[in-house]
Design an enzyme around this catalytic site. Structure first.
Site, PDB file in Angstrom:
ATOM      1  N   THR A  85       0.859  -1.184   0.000  1.00 55.96           N
ATOM      2  CA  THR A  85       0.000   0.000   0.000  1.00 55.96           C
ATOM      3  C   THR A  85       0.894   1.231   0.000  1.00 55.96           C
ATOM      4  O   THR A  85       1.571   1.528   0.992  1.00 55.96           O
ATOM      5  CB  THR A  85      -0.923   0.031   1.239  1.00 55.96           C
ATOM      6  OG1 THR A  85      -1.793  -1.092   1.185  1.00 55.96           O
ATOM      7  CG2 THR A  85      -1.765   1.310   1.253  1.00 55.96           C
ATOM      8  N   LYS A 160      -7.146   1.936  -2.813  1.00 53.70           N
ATOM      9  CA  LYS A 160      -6.769   1.364  -1.507  1.00 53.70           C
ATOM     10  C   LYS A 160      -6.735   2.434  -0.425  1.00 53.70           C
ATOM     11  O   LYS A 160      -7.194   2.215   0.709  1.00 53.70           O
ATOM     12  CB  LYS A 160      -5.400   0.677  -1.620  1.00 53.70           C
ATOM     13  CG  LYS A 160      -4.865   0.103  -0.302  1.00 53.70           C
ATOM     14  CD  LYS A 160      -5.770  -1.003   0.231  1.00 53.70           C
ATOM     15  CE  LYS A 160      -5.469  -1.359   1.678  1.00 53.70           C
ATOM     16  NZ  LYS A 160      -4.187  -1.980   1.913  1.00 53.70           N
ATOM     17  N   LYS A 228      -0.422   5.700   8.704  1.00 53.73           N
ATOM     18  CA  LYS A 228       0.313   5.995   7.459  1.00 53.73           C
ATOM     19  C   LYS A 228      -0.646   6.115   6.285  1.00 53.73           C
ATOM     20  O   LYS A 228      -0.538   7.034   5.463  1.00 53.73           O
ATOM     21  CB  LYS A 228       1.346   4.887   7.216  1.00 53.73           C
ATOM     22  CG  LYS A 228       2.153   5.009   5.931  1.00 53.73           C
ATOM     23  CD  LYS A 228       1.662   4.093   4.803  1.00 53.73           C
ATOM     24  CE  LYS A 228       1.715   2.627   5.142  1.00 53.73           C
ATOM     25  NZ  LYS A 228       1.329   1.758   3.994  1.00 53.73           N
TER      26      LYS A 228
END
Length: 282
Positions: A85, A160, A228
């Site tokens: 990701t 995502k 994050k």
């Protein structure tokens, strides 16, 4: 994440070669029959398709494009599938390096955490070279339950980040409800049950709620990775001047949780940041 995904490929009879920055993490895979190489470059050189699962954009870039990176072992006829990701810009940069070797590139971040990875129930959000997507589709089907092809590189990363932005906000809101219910004398376990019966029912709440009530946060998706992803999602929103006030507030709450040493706990441990705040106010 990468280990159970590789295990499923091995169990399905595929010829798998592995590498990890911490070699000991490869041992269970080697014992199952995987070959081991000492660098991403060597893995890429010896395999037709290379999958990369890394924790953050910096690691993804280093493994793909660093001194002994996978790009150095790529060439025409080969494919590189990045299931990490990362932000869209990082994905596009890795794509440039891979395509410059004559190889094909597919970004394929996954929706799903440790248990779905073990059970082969991941959701792949892919974008990039369609010819590589068609080639690796049977492999994605071994590791996941569904796959989406979203077009140009960057679209998989964006999808995502949007999904994880929503997930982080949902968990923060759920945490507020659990803490508030207990504070006013309700049984938070009953709240979990009530929510599970209504329109806002979500598998995540049913799965995480019972352990959260007990202040247990077994790590499926580390809190530091959720924060994050919120940070990257906010950057994505900023790039198109899209207001995301809920996500921005949520990000701050996860940062508070990190400051209390909860980075490596499951992201559901964000509830502890609310408990700390309430204690300070009493």
């Amino acid at each position: 994440m990468g280990s159970p995904m590789a295990q499923n490929l091995i169990k399905a009879g595929r010829d798998v070669t592995v590498w990890n920055r911490t070699k000991s993490k490869c041992e269970p895979l080697i014992s199952m029959g995987a070959k081991y190489k000492s660098s991403p470059e060597e893995v890429a050189a010896s395999c037709g398709v290379t999958f990369a699962m890394l924790a953050d954009p910096e690691s993804a870039m280093d493994v793909a494009c660093g001194k002994y990176g996978a790009a150095k072992g790529m060439g025409p006829g080969k494919g590189y599938v990045d299931v990490s990701t990362v932000d869209g810009e990082t994905s596009k940069l890795i794509c440039e390096h891979i395509r410059a070797t004559g190889a094909h590139f597919l970004e394929a971040p996954v929706s799903g955490s440790k248990k779905p990875a073990e059970d082969g129930q991941l959701i792949f959000l892919t974008a990039g070279d369609n010819v590589l997507y068609e080639t690796v589709a049977p492999l994605l089907d071994i590791m996941g339950k569904s796959r989406f092809y979203l077009g140009e590189v960057g679209n998989g990363a964006a999808m995502k980040l949007v999904v994880n932005m929503v997930m982080g906000s949902m968990m923060a809101s759920f945490s507020e409800g659990l803490v508030l219910s207990e504070k006013v004398g309700l049984d938070p376990s009953v709240l979990v049950e009530v929510i599970s019966q209504g329109a806002i029912s979500a598998p995540m709440y049913a799965m995480k709620g019972p352990s959260m009530v007990k202040s247990l946060y077994p790590t499926a998706f580390p809190l530091k990775h959720q924060q994050k992803d919120l940070r990257l999602a906010l950057g994505l929103a900023e790039s198109v001047s899209q207001p995301t006030p809920i996500a921005a507030a949520t990000n701050e709450l996860y940062k508070v949780a990190k400051s209390h040493g909860l980075s490596d706990q499951d992201f559901s441990a964000v509830i502890e940041a609310l408990k700390v705040k309430l204690q300070h106010q009493t």
